[in-house]
Design a protein around this motif. Sequence first.
Motif, PDB file in Angstrom:
ATOM      1  N   CYS A 148       0.591  -1.615   0.177  1.00  0.00           N
ATOM      2  CA  CYS A 148       0.474  -0.113   0.126  1.00  0.00           C
ATOM      3  C   CYS A 148       1.209   1.095  -0.310  1.00  0.00           C
ATOM      4  N   CYS A 204      -0.551   4.358  -0.079  1.00  0.00           N
ATOM      5  CA  CYS A 204      -1.180   5.406   0.923  1.00  0.00           C
ATOM      6  C   CYS A 204      -0.345   6.609   1.801  1.00  0.00           C
ATOM      7  N   CYS A 219      -0.162   4.508   4.776  1.00  0.00           N
ATOM      8  CA  CYS A 219       1.132   4.047   5.254  1.00  0.00           C
ATOM      9  C   CYS A 219       2.453   4.856   4.825  1.00  0.00           C
TER      10      CYS A 219
HETATM   11 ZN   LIG Z   1      -2.238   2.834   3.378  1.00  0.00          ZN
END
Ligand SMILES: [Zn+2]
Length: 132
Positions: free
Chosen positions: A29, A31, A34
């Motif tokens: 991930c 994002c 994260c």
């Molecule tokens: Zn994430």
Amino acid sequence: MAELPFTGGCLCGGVRYEVTAPPLSVGYCHCTRCQRRTGTAASAQARLAPGSFRIVQGEELVRTYAPPDGFHKCFCSSCGSALWSKDPENDAVMSVRLGTFDGDPGLRPTFRAFVAYAAAWEPVPDDGLERR
Ligand SMILES: [Zn+2]
Ligand SMILES: [Zn+2]
């Protein structure tokens, strides 16, 4: 894949867990959340099969960051290791951070999520994984 159960834990060794069934999926991930919670460009994690996770030791050390939306983030209060996240609506839906597994569980990421948010300083590798 390695033999079940998979085992793992945090950096200080206070928290230990086991996973008793093959994960549903494994991916990265990218994002922003994260990036923040790991301090890295992406988080490698495994979405677990419901009911396949058990804390073996150190449950009292686990703290939860509960953002206003999204999964709750669980970490070791002693060493700060990011351990797993849980769906606040359903505890059985959770993802464990791949870096906390012991040795090589034999799991390999198959996708990269939120690549639109990838860190500028670490371009998403051209590794053929599905991008989401
Ligand atoms: Zn994430
Ligand atoms: Zn710890």
